[in-house]
Write an enzyme that holds these catalytic residues in place. Structure first.
Site, PDB file in Angstrom:
ATOM      1  N   THR A 154       0.805  -1.152   0.035  1.00 41.67           N
ATOM      2  CA  THR A 154       0.037  -0.084   0.025  1.00 41.67           C
ATOM      3  C   THR A 154       0.955   1.190   0.094  1.00 41.67           C
ATOM      4  O   THR A 154       1.869   1.286   0.572  1.00 41.67           O
ATOM      5  CB  THR A 154      -0.766   0.020   1.343  1.00 41.67           C
ATOM      6  OG1 THR A 154      -0.333   0.065   2.480  1.00 41.67           O
ATOM      7  CG2 THR A 154      -1.778  -1.379   1.263  1.00 41.67           C
ATOM      8  N   SER A 276      17.236   0.114 -27.001  1.00 33.96           N
ATOM      9  CA  SER A 276      17.514   1.573 -26.903  1.00 33.96           C
ATOM     10  C   SER A 276      18.686   1.581 -28.293  1.00 33.96           C
ATOM     11  O   SER A 276      19.253   0.720 -28.370  1.00 33.96           O
ATOM     12  CB  SER A 276      18.257   2.088 -25.605  1.00 33.96           C
ATOM     13  OG  SER A 276      19.080   2.845 -26.149  1.00 33.96           O
ATOM     14  N   GLU A 289       4.251   0.260 -21.498  1.00 34.21           N
ATOM     15  CA  GLU A 289       4.388   1.700 -21.394  1.00 34.21           C
ATOM     16  C   GLU A 289       3.254   2.356 -22.370  1.00 34.21           C
ATOM     17  O   GLU A 289       2.481   3.203 -21.886  1.00 34.21           O
ATOM     18  CB  GLU A 289       5.668   2.299 -21.480  1.00 34.21           C
ATOM     19  CG  GLU A 289       6.815   1.988 -20.513  1.00 34.21           C
ATOM     20  CD  GLU A 289       8.136   1.939 -21.091  1.00 34.21           C
ATOM     21  OE1 GLU A 289       8.545   3.413 -20.962  1.00 34.21           O
ATOM     22  OE2 GLU A 289       8.849   1.489 -21.539  1.00 34.21           O
ATOM     23  N   GLN A 321     -21.526  13.271 -36.884  1.00 34.18           N
ATOM     24  CA  GLN A 321     -20.458  12.629 -37.189  1.00 34.18           C
ATOM     25  C   GLN A 321     -19.049  12.381 -36.781  1.00 34.18           C
ATOM     26  O   GLN A 321     -18.653  11.546 -37.102  1.00 34.18           O
ATOM     27  CB  GLN A 321     -20.338  13.340 -38.716  1.00 34.18           C
ATOM     28  CG  GLN A 321     -19.488  12.371 -39.780  1.00 34.18           C
ATOM     29  CD  GLN A 321     -19.383  13.331 -41.275  1.00 34.18           C
ATOM     30  OE1 GLN A 321     -20.664  13.127 -41.964  1.00 34.18           O
ATOM     31  NE2 GLN A 321     -18.390  13.830 -41.451  1.00 34.18           N
TER      32      GLN A 321
HETATM   33  N1  ARG Z   1     -21.883  10.892 -42.578  1.00 35.33           N
HETATM   34  C1  ARG Z   1     -23.016  11.074 -41.499  1.00 35.33           C
HETATM   35  C2  ARG Z   1     -22.673  10.824 -40.308  1.00 35.33           C
HETATM   36  O1  ARG Z   1     -21.830  10.137 -40.088  1.00 35.33           O
HETATM   37  C3  ARG Z   1     -24.291  10.220 -42.131  1.00 35.33           C
HETATM   38  C4  ARG Z   1     -25.620  11.000 -41.745  1.00 35.33           C
HETATM   39  C5  ARG Z   1     -25.732  12.308 -42.507  1.00 35.33           C
HETATM   40  N2  ARG Z   1     -27.015  12.685 -42.369  1.00 35.33           N
HETATM   41  C6  ARG Z   1     -27.468  13.917 -42.714  1.00 35.33           C
HETATM   42  N3  ARG Z   1     -28.627  14.386 -42.609  1.00 35.33           N
HETATM   43  N4  ARG Z   1     -26.393  14.808 -43.332  1.00 35.33           N
HETATM   44  O2  ARG Z   1     -23.065  11.410 -39.437  1.00 35.33           O
END
Ligand code: ARG
Length: 481
Positions: A154, A276, A289, A321
């Site tokens: 500990t 190394s 690591e 997205q």
């Molecule tokens: N490439 C878009 C994403 O990954 C797909 C959905 C797009 N939808 C839209 N209404 N532009 O979110």
């Protein structure tokens, strides 16, 4: 010409194309996208929304697209923005304008959500399997070390002796919780968003139950606005992945410490270390690591997605997205870490003698001297004080408790008798902790037996669940006879 070009009077600025495209990373989901489309079009046929000959043409076309991509002959283009529109374009190239009927009753918003659900459910299974292999490797090492004693720590100060097998089994328990969390998350991954349309459902008489059945989903989103806005299932995955990485990182930190010359408790196999460029003598635990280091990016992915989502009005926003790269990166990072740690643990040499030396030349049996006095009737608080003075004396005399003569022992308490030597021996000390969850050999054996049960159950779960995610077989399910 863009698939959505009708409303526009000129082409998009090229920088906009590049800025908004997701094809560079979402092409990873091309299989899921095609499988989803196969199920969707089969449903359109079944519901009489498209005539059967067109359905068949689309299915044949999608299969050709699939083969083309597999042969490496398909080109994903930034001009077509994302995987969904690239594949739709390829389909239309393959079979002509009838390919444009595939998107009937569907939006990219429910389509992309579907692809991610399909993708993540496969990846969850792979990760659970890999985590279970690591559990096995740890458990096997633990079984080899049911009489290897080492100091438990500990504050990174020697605390009480434990079995090395006991220490390793702690990680098996940690991984078990990680696996169970991922299995719990599976329930929310295996829900069907398709049929939500852009946000409000669709005017076509679709059959969502049929699609759910084809794609082996356990259920359907209750509310379509939620279905296309929800990324909780990814957040949950990233959170569970973060915790798993935290555990792997702690294990790796211990491997780094244990393999240092100062500790020399273990020797990692040459195949899992690097050298190394300047110091010829070096053997570095780089893999351990890097796992520790890569934990940071997984946490980053979690915080990144939570931040993307926090201010979004319903339903879909393009911000979403940004959910994908962190998810892909986390999957790859976990994969890499688990796949390497398993053979690293399997091939690790354990230096039993070094560990024993560490645990005999220290004061980690001090608690046991206090417990000894308690058994002779002394209140624990007083025993603590007495032993503290004995330890101080030993430090001054450059001795350990077991080097004290009876006479010296008596100067601290008349209640100490010759049986004290036996009571303070390392094996006695370890095996005295024979309570549920303790480090006594008998208890560690029980822990191993329990963990073997866990592993068996996980395998059963994986075998049962993987039948649902066999993408290739779904492709065939997607074709009407
Ligand atoms: N490439 C878009 C994403 O990954 C797909 C959905 C797009 N939808 C839209 N209404 N532009 O979110």
């Amino acid at each position: 010409m863009k698939l959505w070009g009708g409303r526009f009077t000129k082409p998009t600025n090229q920088l906009v194309d590049e800025y908004t495209a997701s094809i560079s990373f979402d092409q990873q989901m091309w299989r899921q996208d095609i499988v989803g489309s196969l199920a969707h079009v089969a449903m359109l046929g079944k519901c009489g929304i498209l005539p059967m000959d067109e359905v068949k043409a689309i299915i044949a076309g999608l299969k050709k697209v699939k083969e083309k991509i597999e042969r490496g002959q398909a080109q994903f283009l930034i001009a077509h923005e994302d995987v969904h529109m690239n594949i739709e374009k390829m389909l239309i190239e393959e079979i002509g304008p009838v390919g444009g009927k595939l998107h009937t009753g569907r939006s990219r918003n429910d389509q992309v959500a579907l692809d991610m659900h399909l993708y993540l459910r496969e990846k969850l299974l792979e990760i659970i399997q890999l985590a279970m292999y690591l559990q096995k490797a740890l458990l096997e090492q633990a079984s080899q070390h049911l009489d290897t004693v080492m100091p438990g720590y500990t504050h990174l100060q020697r605390a009480q002796p434990v079995l090395f097998g006991y220490h390793l089994m702690a990680y098996v328990s940690m991984l078990q919780r990680d696996i169970e969390r991922m299995q719990e998350g599976w329930k929310r991954v295996n829900l069907l968003p398709l049929g939500a349309g852009a946000l409000a459902g669709t005017t076509f008489p679709i059959d969502r139950e049929f699609v759910a059945e084809l794609l082996q989903f356990d259920g359907i989103y209750l509310n379509s606005m939620d279905a296309v806005s929800d990324r909780d299932f990814i957040v949950e995955f990233l959170a569970n992945a973060s915790l798993m990485m935290a555990h792997l990182s702690r294990l790796c930190e211990e491997l780094v410490i244990w393999s240092s010359q100062e500790f020399s408790f273990v020797e990692l196999d040459d195949a899992f270390c690097t050298g190394s460029s300047i110091m010829p003598q070096k053997k570095n635990p780089d893999v351990a690591e890097l796992v520790r280091g890569k934990t940071g990016r997984v946490y980053g992915n979690l915080v990144g997605l939570l931040t993307v989502l926090k201010g979004l009005p319903l339903a879909y926003n393009k911000d979403m997205q940004e959910d994908k790269e962190g998810m892909f990166d986390t999957v790859a990072t976990l994969h890499g870490a688990l796949a390497l740690l398993t053979p690293m643990i399997q091939t690790m040499q354990v230096k039993r003698e070094r560990m024993r030396q560490a645990v005999t030349q220290d004061f980690s049996n001090a608690t046991d001297l206090a417990d000894y006095l308690v058994r002779k009737g002394m209140p624990f608080r007083q025993a603590h004080e007495v032993v503290g003075r004995a330890v101080l004396y030993c430090i001054e005399q450059q001795k350990y408790l077991l080097n004290l003569t009876m006479e010296e022992f008596h100067s601290f308490s008349a209640q100490i008798e010759p049986d004290v030597y036996e009571a303070l021996a390392v094996e006695t000390v370890v095996n005295a902790r024979n309570v549920q969850g303790g480090t006594a050999r008998q208890q560690v054996e029980k822990q191993i037996a329990q963990a073997q049960e866990w592993i068996k159950h996980t395998q059963v779960w994986i075998d049962r669940t993987s039948q649902k995610v066999m993408i290739e077989s779904l492709v065939d399910v997607g074709s009407p006879a």
